[in-house]
Enzyme design. Structure first.
Site, PDB file in Angstrom:
ATOM      1  N   ARG A  15      52.646  42.236  46.415  1.00  0.00           N
ATOM      2  CA  ARG A  15      52.182  43.465  45.769  1.00  0.00           C
ATOM      3  C   ARG A  15      51.418  44.390  46.716  1.00  0.00           C
ATOM      4  O   ARG A  15      51.557  45.611  46.662  1.00  0.00           O
ATOM      5  CB  ARG A  15      51.281  43.078  44.586  1.00  0.00           C
ATOM      6  N   TYR A  16      50.597  43.808  47.593  1.00  0.00           N
ATOM      7  CA  TYR A  16      49.719  44.622  48.430  1.00  0.00           C
ATOM      8  C   TYR A  16      50.155  44.686  49.898  1.00  0.00           C
ATOM      9  O   TYR A  16      49.366  45.072  50.762  1.00  0.00           O
ATOM     10  CB  TYR A  16      48.279  44.082  48.352  1.00  0.00           C
ATOM     11  N   HIS A  90      54.592  20.330  67.038  1.00  0.00           N
ATOM     12  CA  HIS A  90      53.396  20.803  67.750  1.00  0.00           C
ATOM     13  C   HIS A  90      53.634  22.254  68.136  1.00  0.00           C
ATOM     14  O   HIS A  90      54.520  22.558  68.931  1.00  0.00           O
ATOM     15  CB  HIS A  90      53.145  19.946  68.989  1.00  0.00           C
ATOM     16  N   HIS A 169      15.665  48.912  37.806  1.00  0.00           N
ATOM     17  CA  HIS A 169      15.758  47.916  36.727  1.00  0.00           C
ATOM     18  C   HIS A 169      16.579  48.443  35.548  1.00  0.00           C
ATOM     19  O   HIS A 169      16.431  47.971  34.423  1.00  0.00           O
ATOM     20  CB  HIS A 169      14.371  47.480  36.241  1.00  0.00           C
ATOM     21  N   SER A 293      45.472  52.869  30.295  1.00  0.00           N
ATOM     22  CA  SER A 293      45.506  51.771  29.325  1.00  0.00           C
ATOM     23  C   SER A 293      46.878  51.748  28.680  1.00  0.00           C
ATOM     24  O   SER A 293      47.471  52.798  28.426  1.00  0.00           O
ATOM     25  CB  SER A 293      44.419  51.967  28.257  1.00  0.00           C
ATOM     26  N   ARG A 342      43.933  29.223  60.217  1.00  0.00           N
ATOM     27  CA  ARG A 342      45.173  29.823  59.718  1.00  0.00           C
ATOM     28  C   ARG A 342      44.919  30.763  58.540  1.00  0.00           C
ATOM     29  O   ARG A 342      45.823  31.497  58.126  1.00  0.00           O
ATOM     30  CB  ARG A 342      46.173  28.736  59.336  1.00  0.00           C
TER      31      ARG A 342
END
Length: 460
Positions: A15-16, A90, A169, A293, A342
């Site tokens: 997707r990205y 390897h 706050h 939406s 990785r």
């Protein structure tokens, strides 16, 4: 149910992919293998340049041909290495065999034994990871971070004089300006970006346990530590002289902690902008054809900032894991770092995706100054701080006999909405000098932002 055709498991590769694909040039398996070929080739050139072990310096044409092994690295090499690694089990050994094969093709069989000479896999890997991470950070990730910082700087300057009610706050508090609040994020990010730019990218090149034992056995008269230093620094990275079999990864820990720190600041930015949008301080600019939406047509959701928030949490978790894992290696070597490294590209991928969303999101919002002014006008009680501070100054100067200005204002304003007329009446009744009284009567919430406008200039 039929099986799907092969699909990318990670959204970064599906997707990205368009947003983060530039990282794959460096932090993919192929990008790492290309860097490994580069290190192997440059080591051969470094040895032949010094005519070691009976070799002669290569001609410029031969060097160009040899460097073509990594400069022209492509699908043929990717496929060759995949087939060879299926046999060798390897990855670095497969790279060595690739270089040897290509030396033969170029008619350079005489120097084939200088391929991977006296190297342990971690000599090649440490240099390759330093190269790929450095290039990914400098060429892809940092420019995107700088783009976000620049976008914030532009917004800060544009809105430097836009007064807004602060909410310490979550409650109405001393006003600031939107520009100054955005400038805080630009300032914080620029500081961390500078730390990242000044970081080291370290590699070792000292053999199986970091002692150059095999090197000295083959040729005791060479200053191998200095040759290794010259070689590694010639690649454009930094040299670590004192290691075990592996480079200790401390530079990676430092880098990932700093990138995670930047991510934390960006996360704070994303949640604050989201909150300002929810308060109506910012309006979202509709994007043609977009849907907010599936059922409520009126909605424009702040998805850029929500996407950034989530991806920063994912990348922060990965960077934290990288840092905590890579700092430790049992005795002289264990393989936990191999698997962990990785995932470097995955961590940077989610971080880059967040940066991309923030950069886009900052262009899709518009400041609603009328909403900011209405919010300020509904909260005149925030001037209580100014009034009690001026009264204290008047008491100190001998122009007032008030005994407890804080308590006086607390009784008037705490937990209450107080309008302009009430405050004006209160100020007129204060026992303070006329000049102070006039200053307070002229004050409004929108005009009580101190040096917020001027502070934006500190961004440069």
């Amino acid at each position: 149910m039929t099986s799907l055709p092969p699909q990318p498991l990670s959204p970064l590769d599906g997707r990205y992919a368009a947003a983060v694909g530039s990282l794959a040039d460096y932090l993919s398996e192929a990008g790492l293998n290309r860097a490994r070929v580069e290190v192997e080739v440059e080591w051969i050139i470094a040895l032949t340049d010094r005519s070691l072990f009976g070799s002669a310096p290569l001609s410029d044409e031969q060097k160009t041909q040899l460097r073509g092994l990594y400069r022209d690295f492509g699908q043929a090499e990717i496929d060759w290495l995949a087939a060879k690694e299926a046999v060798t089990r390897h990855d670095v050994k497969a790279v060595e065999y690739l270089v040897r094969d290509r030396l033969s093709t170029l008619g350079l069989d005489a120097i084939a034994e200088l391929t991977h000479f006296a190297c342990t896999s971690e000599d090649i890997n440490s240099a390759s990871y330093a190269l790929t991470v450095k290039r990914a950070v400098e060429n892809v990730w940092l420019p995107k971070l700088r783009a976000v910082i620049d976008a914030l700087g532009e917004l800060a300057r544009e809105h430097r004089d836009a007064p807004m009610l602060s909410r310490t706050h979550g409650q109405p508090a001393t006003p600031s300006t939107m520009g100054k609040e955005i400038a805080v994020f630009a300032w914080r990010l620029a500081r961390v970006a500078k730390q990242i730019e000044g970081g080291e990218y370290l590699a070792k090149f000292s053999g199986a346990t970091g002692t150059w034992s095999a090197h000295l056995a083959a040729e005791p008269d060479v200053d191998w530590p200095e040759l290794s230093r010259t070689f590694i620094e010639g690649l454009g990275i930094d040299f670590n002289v004192l290691t075990t079999q592996i480079e200790s990864h401390d530079w990676q820990v430092e880098l990932y902690d700093r990138v995670r720190h930047a991510g934390g600041i960006l996360h704070n930015l994303a949640t604050d902008i989201w909150t300002y949008i929810s308060l109506g301080f910012f309006a979202q600019i509709p994007v043609a054809g977009a849907t907010g939406s599936s059922t409520m047509p009126h909605k424009i959701n702040p998805i850029r900032f929500e996407n950034a928030e989530a991806n920063l949490e994912i990348s922060g978790g990965l960077f934290s894991t990288l840092a905590s894992t890579l700092v430790t290696s049992r005795m002289q070597r264990d393989l936990t770092d191999s698997t962990t490294q990785r995932n470097i590209g995955v961590a940077f991928g989610h971080s880059l995706l967040a940066l991309d969303n923030l950069q886009r999101g900052l262009t899709e919002i518009s400041l609603s100054r009328d909403v900011l002014l209405a919010d300020l006008d509904a909260n005149w009680e925030v001037l209580a701080e100014a009034i009690q501070t001026v009264v204290r100054a008047e008491i100190a100067a001998g122009r007032s006999n008030i005994t407890d200005p804080y308590a006086l204002l607390k009784d008037l304003t705490r937990g209450r909405r107080v309008g302009a007329p009430e405050l004006a009446e209160f100020v007129r009744g204060l026992d303070i000098g006329d000049a102070a009284k006039e200053r307070l009567l002229a004050l409004t919430p929108a005009g009580y932002a101190g040096l917020a406008d001027a502070l934006v200039s500190r961004l440069g």
